[in-house]
Write a protein that holds these residues in place. Structure first.
Motif, PDB file in Angstrom:
ATOM      1  N   SER A 103       0.723  -1.303  -0.030  1.00 34.01           N
ATOM      2  CA  SER A 103       0.018   0.022   0.091  1.00 34.01           C
ATOM      3  C   SER A 103       0.811   1.263  -0.167  1.00 34.01           C
ATOM      4  O   SER A 103       0.396   1.986  -0.637  1.00 34.01           O
ATOM      5  N   ARG A 104       2.102   1.235   0.727  1.00 30.73           N
ATOM      6  CA  ARG A 104       2.772   2.473   0.662  1.00 30.73           C
ATOM      7  C   ARG A 104       3.389   2.523  -0.573  1.00 30.73           C
ATOM      8  O   ARG A 104       3.480   3.662  -1.036  1.00 30.73           O
ATOM      9  N   VAL A 105       3.785   1.524  -1.258  1.00 36.57           N
ATOM     10  CA  VAL A 105       4.466   1.834  -2.549  1.00 36.57           C
ATOM     11  C   VAL A 105       3.484   2.125  -3.652  1.00 36.57           C
ATOM     12  O   VAL A 105       3.613   3.095  -4.380  1.00 36.57           O
ATOM     13  N   GLU A 106       2.239   1.348  -3.578  1.00 36.76           N
ATOM     14  CA  GLU A 106       1.199   2.246  -4.510  1.00 36.76           C
ATOM     15  C   GLU A 106       0.961   3.636  -4.204  1.00 36.76           C
ATOM     16  O   GLU A 106       0.601   4.423  -4.979  1.00 36.76           O
ATOM     17  N   LEU A 107       0.768   3.906  -2.879  1.00 43.66           N
ATOM     18  CA  LEU A 107       0.516   5.324  -2.511  1.00 43.66           C
ATOM     19  C   LEU A 107       1.591   6.336  -3.094  1.00 43.66           C
ATOM     20  O   LEU A 107       1.259   7.297  -3.633  1.00 43.66           O
TER      21      LEU A 107
END
Length: 102
Positions: free
Chosen positions: A64-68
């Protein structure tokens, strides 16, 4: 005696609910991990919280952090592109106050 049976029935219903929801498996897995840990943590409750809490699945959180981060970058690029296109459009369109009323 009937009161005892009623409360036992409620306990049994609650136990089945916990099993169906996967709570019993989750607790069992965490307790087994704690039992099998070669070095026991100083605070067993923190260990359990870390493994059961909302951040327990660190791969999902990292994804989720990478996608964000990727979406934030894309958003910034689109904002810049929008700004450039607005500036180009202003070169070809007359200003709003110079338009004649027909």
């Amino acid at each position: 005696m009937a009161h005892y049976r009623a409360s036992e029935s409620k306990r049994e219903q609650f136990r089945r609910y916990l099993e169906k929801a996967g709570v019993m498996d989750g607790l069992t897995n965490v307790l087994v991990a704690l039992y099998e840990a070669t070095e026991k943590p100083n605070d067993a409750l923190d260990f359990i919280k870390q493994h059961l809490g909302p951040g327990a699945d660190s791969t999902d959180a990292e994804g989720s952090r990478v996608e964000l981060s990727e979406l934030q970058h894309k958003y910034d690029l689109l904002l810049e592109e929008n700004k450039e296109l607005k500036n180009r459009l202003l070169q070809y369109e007359p200003a709003a106050d110079h338009r004649g009323v027909e």
